[in-house]
Design a protein around this motif. Structure first.
Motif, short mmCIF file in Angstrom:
data_model
loop_
_atom_site.label_atom_id
_atom_site.label_comp_id
_atom_site.label_asym_id
_atom_site.label_seq_id
_atom_site.Cartn_x
_atom_site.Cartn_y
_atom_site.Cartn_z
N GLU A 1 0.83 -1.21 0.00
CA GLU A 1 0.00 0.00 0.00
C GLU A 1 0.86 1.26 0.00
OE1 GLU A 1 -3.18 0.31 -0.49
OE2 GLU A 1 -3.65 -1.83 -0.42
N ALA A 2 1.95 1.27 0.77
CA ALA A 2 2.84 2.44 0.80
C ALA A 2 3.50 2.66 -0.55
CB ALA A 2 3.89 2.26 1.89
N ASN B 1 0.86 4.08 -2.96
CA ASN B 1 0.65 5.50 -2.67
C ASN B 1 1.81 6.34 -3.18
OD1 ASN B 1 -1.78 5.05 -1.43
ND2 ASN B 1 -1.02 5.28 0.65
N HIS C 1 0.25 8.50 -6.06
CA HIS C 1 -0.07 9.80 -5.47
C HIS C 1 1.16 10.69 -5.37
CE1 HIS C 1 -4.07 8.41 -4.69
NE2 HIS C 1 -3.62 7.39 -3.97
N ASP D 1 8.93 9.09 -1.50
CA ASP D 1 8.80 9.34 -2.94
C ASP D 1 9.35 10.72 -3.28
OD1 ASP D 1 6.61 11.36 -2.73
OD2 ASP D 1 5.42 9.64 -2.06
N TYR E 1 1.46 15.90 0.74
CA TYR E 1 0.04 16.25 0.84
C TYR E 1 -0.22 16.78 2.24
CZ TYR E 1 -0.69 12.02 3.58
OH TYR E 1 -0.64 11.08 4.56
N CYS F 1 -1.01 16.22 5.46
CA CYS F 1 -1.14 15.04 6.31
C CYS F 1 -1.92 15.33 7.58
CB CYS F 1 0.22 14.43 6.60
SG CYS F 1 1.52 15.56 7.03
N HIS G 1 -9.90 3.05 -3.96
CA HIS G 1 -8.92 4.09 -3.69
C HIS G 1 -9.17 4.69 -2.31
CE1 HIS G 1 -7.71 3.85 -7.86
NE2 HIS G 1 -8.98 3.94 -8.20
N GLY G 2 -8.12 5.21 -1.71
CA GLY G 2 -8.27 5.90 -0.44
C GLY G 2 -8.20 5.01 0.78
N GLY H 1 -5.30 2.94 1.48
CA GLY H 1 -3.92 2.57 1.80
C GLY H 1 -3.46 3.03 3.16
N LEU H 2 -3.54 4.32 3.41
CA LEU H 2 -3.08 4.85 4.69
C LEU H 2 -3.95 4.35 5.84
CD1 LEU H 2 -0.91 6.54 5.97
CD2 LEU H 2 -2.28 8.56 5.56
#
Length: 102
Positions: free
Chosen positions: A17-18, A21, A25, A52, A57, A59, A72-73, A75-76
């Motif tokens: 997931e990281a 992202n 993203h 990355d 963004y 946070c 989507h949305g 992962g975090l």
């Protein structure tokens, strides 16, 4: 090192997931940009550091529970649920997470 299957699953899922992202993203799917990964594995825990080349963004925003119908949305959210420690750094362009061997 003998790790439980659930522990391995949680670690792999969160790293996956990281990375997604970071690629989609953070780096906006630009393959010319880099993603840096550092992994510290000890008998007691794993620590993963993913950074990355994006601008990050906000946070501070609360991402909350993702919609079950939207792939989507999440992962975090998943990372925060499965890891023992999660820190979002560099204005959101870096995540450091760890999972203890319990």
């Amino acid at each position: 090192m003998a790790f439980e299957q659930d522990w391995v699953f949680r670690t792999e899922l969160c790293l996956h997931e990281a990375l997604l992202n970071a690629h989609f993203h953070g780096n906006e799917a630009n393959t010319a940009r880099e993603i840096r990964v550092v992994c510290l594995l000890t008998p007691a825990k794993v620590e993963l550091d993913v950074q990355d080349d994006g601008c990050g963004y906000d946070c501070r925003q609360d991402l909350g529970l993702p919609l079950s119908s939207d792939p989507h949305g999440r992962g975090l959210y998943l990372i925060r649920q499965f890891m023992n420690s999660v820190a979002v750094c560099s204005n959101g362009a870096r995540i450091v997470m760890s999972l203890n061997k319990e």
